[in-house]
Design a protein around this motif. Structure first.
Motif, short mmCIF file in Angstrom:
data_model
loop_
_atom_site.label_atom_id
_atom_site.label_comp_id
_atom_site.label_asym_id
_atom_site.label_seq_id
_atom_site.Cartn_x
_atom_site.Cartn_y
_atom_site.Cartn_z
N VAL A 39 -115.08 34.72 85.01
CA VAL A 39 -116.52 34.72 84.73
C VAL A 39 -116.98 33.28 84.58
O VAL A 39 -116.19 32.37 84.34
N GLY A 40 -118.27 33.08 84.74
CA GLY A 40 -118.78 31.72 84.67
C GLY A 40 -120.21 31.62 84.21
O GLY A 40 -120.91 32.63 84.06
N THR A 79 -119.21 26.03 84.38
CA THR A 79 -117.77 26.22 84.17
C THR A 79 -117.42 27.69 84.28
O THR A 79 -118.29 28.57 84.25
N GLU A 80 -116.10 27.97 84.38
CA GLU A 80 -115.60 29.33 84.46
C GLU A 80 -114.50 29.54 83.42
O GLU A 80 -113.83 28.59 83.01
N GLN A 81 -114.33 30.78 83.00
CA GLN A 81 -113.23 31.16 82.12
C GLN A 81 -112.55 32.39 82.70
O GLN A 81 -113.19 33.21 83.37
N THR A 82 -111.25 32.51 82.42
CA THR A 82 -110.45 33.62 82.95
C THR A 82 -109.85 34.42 81.81
O THR A 82 -109.38 33.85 80.82
N PHE A 83 -109.85 35.73 81.94
CA PHE A 83 -109.18 36.60 80.96
C PHE A 83 -108.59 37.80 81.70
O PHE A 83 -108.89 38.03 82.88
N THR A 84 -107.75 38.55 81.01
CA THR A 84 -107.11 39.73 81.62
C THR A 84 -107.26 40.95 80.72
O THR A 84 -107.47 40.83 79.51
N PHE A 113 -139.23 30.38 75.61
CA PHE A 113 -138.54 29.15 75.99
C PHE A 113 -137.05 29.25 75.69
O PHE A 113 -136.21 28.84 76.49
N SER A 114 -136.70 29.83 74.54
CA SER A 114 -135.29 29.90 74.17
C SER A 114 -134.52 30.80 75.12
O SER A 114 -133.37 30.54 75.44
N VAL A 115 -135.13 31.87 75.59
CA VAL A 115 -134.46 32.77 76.54
C VAL A 115 -134.27 32.09 77.89
O VAL A 115 -133.21 32.13 78.50
N SER A 116 -135.27 31.44 78.36
CA SER A 116 -135.19 30.81 79.67
C SER A 116 -134.23 29.64 79.69
O SER A 116 -133.75 29.24 80.73
N ALA A 117 -133.92 29.09 78.49
CA ALA A 117 -133.05 27.92 78.44
C ALA A 117 -131.58 28.29 78.35
O ALA A 117 -130.73 27.43 78.31
N ALA A 118 -131.26 29.60 78.29
CA ALA A 118 -129.87 30.03 78.18
C ALA A 118 -129.14 29.81 79.50
O ALA A 118 -129.74 29.69 80.56
N GLY A 119 -127.77 29.78 79.38
CA GLY A 119 -126.96 29.70 80.58
C GLY A 119 -127.08 30.97 81.40
O GLY A 119 -127.67 31.95 80.96
N THR A 120 -126.51 30.97 82.59
CA THR A 120 -126.64 32.11 83.50
C THR A 120 -125.28 32.79 83.68
O THR A 120 -124.32 32.15 84.14
N VAL A 121 -125.21 34.07 83.32
CA VAL A 121 -123.96 34.82 83.39
C VAL A 121 -123.61 35.13 84.84
O VAL A 121 -124.46 35.54 85.63
N ILE A 144 -125.52 26.09 77.89
CA ILE A 144 -124.30 26.84 77.62
C ILE A 144 -124.65 28.31 77.35
O ILE A 144 -125.81 28.65 77.12
N ILE A 145 -123.62 29.17 77.38
CA ILE A 145 -123.74 30.55 76.93
C ILE A 145 -122.94 30.65 75.63
O ILE A 145 -121.71 30.54 75.65
#
Length: 215
Positions: free
Chosen positions: A49-50, A90-95, A17-25, A57-58
């Motif tokens: 990435v999002g 949501t998404e986040q940006t990095f370089t 259950f805990s694995v299936s409830a994670a966010g999706t990369v 959440i992740i």
């Protein structure tokens, strides 16, 4: 024995259950600051990435990358720091920066970036990115001007070291053609002996010493 069996089953159910409830990369995009680079230059990659999960959440997203590769030639990709708390939808940006070494051979190099939820190898995404290194032909000389002093009838010689400072093979070099003008103090043309006069091939980083002698 029955209590132990029930406990193990319940733990297994909770783990699934805990694995299936994670966010999706998800890796949305990787964009380079420039399409091509010369040897020695730096390119900056911007990565988006999002988390495409509707509600979860992740906690931590980690990144790994293969080297940029063209056949047996490679360009190193630096370590990329993890990011935390990527909220649902949501998404986040990095370089990150990649430097093409000064002697890197020309061509297009390809690598694979992997984003993964920390501790969950099943929740990951990959995306290919590339870098094209331009072909540069460049020959440098240890000296630009040679000054000779010799009494009449006495030979004088000096050498110049030529280096292939580009990233491609130089072929059919003629060192006689590199002499633009030789002139003595009396303004008479000066006879110059050159050895060697030619070089069939000079690979990147290789050098050749050429002797110039006047009488």
């Amino acid at each position: 024995m029955k209590k132990s069996l029930i406990l193990m089953v319940l733990l297994a159910i909770c783990l699934v259950f805990s694995v299936s409830a994670a966010g999706t990369v998800n890796i949305t995009s990787i964009q380079a600051s420039t399409a091509t680079v010369d040897p020695g230059q730096t390119v900056t990659y911007t990565v988006v990435v999002g988390n495409t999960h509707a509600t979860e959440i992740i906690p931590t997203m980690e990144f790994t990358s293969t080297s940029l590769t063209k056949g047996s030639d490679t360009i190193a990709v630096p370590t990329i720091s993890a990011i935390s708390n990527i909220a649902n939808l949501t998404e986040q940006t990095f370089t990150f920066n990649v430097v093409a070494p000064a002697s890197q051979s020309a061509g297009t190099y390809v690598a694979i970036l992997t984003a993964q939820e920390s501790g969950n190898s099943a929740n990951k995404a990959t995306l290919t990115f590339s870098l094209t290194v331009n072909s540069i032909s460049m020959l440098s000389a240890s000296e630009q001007n040679l000054g000779f002093y010799a009494e009449p009838g006495e030979p004088s010689e000096k050498s110049i070291i030529f280096t292939n400072t580009g990233n491609r093979e130089l072929t059919n070099l003629n060192f006689s053609n590199l002499v633009i003008n030789w002139e003595g103090e009396d303004e008479d043309d000066t006879d110059v002996q050159i050895s060697p006069t030619t070089r069939t091939s000079l690979l990147p980083g290789q050098t050749v010493s050429v002797k110039y002698e006047i009488e």
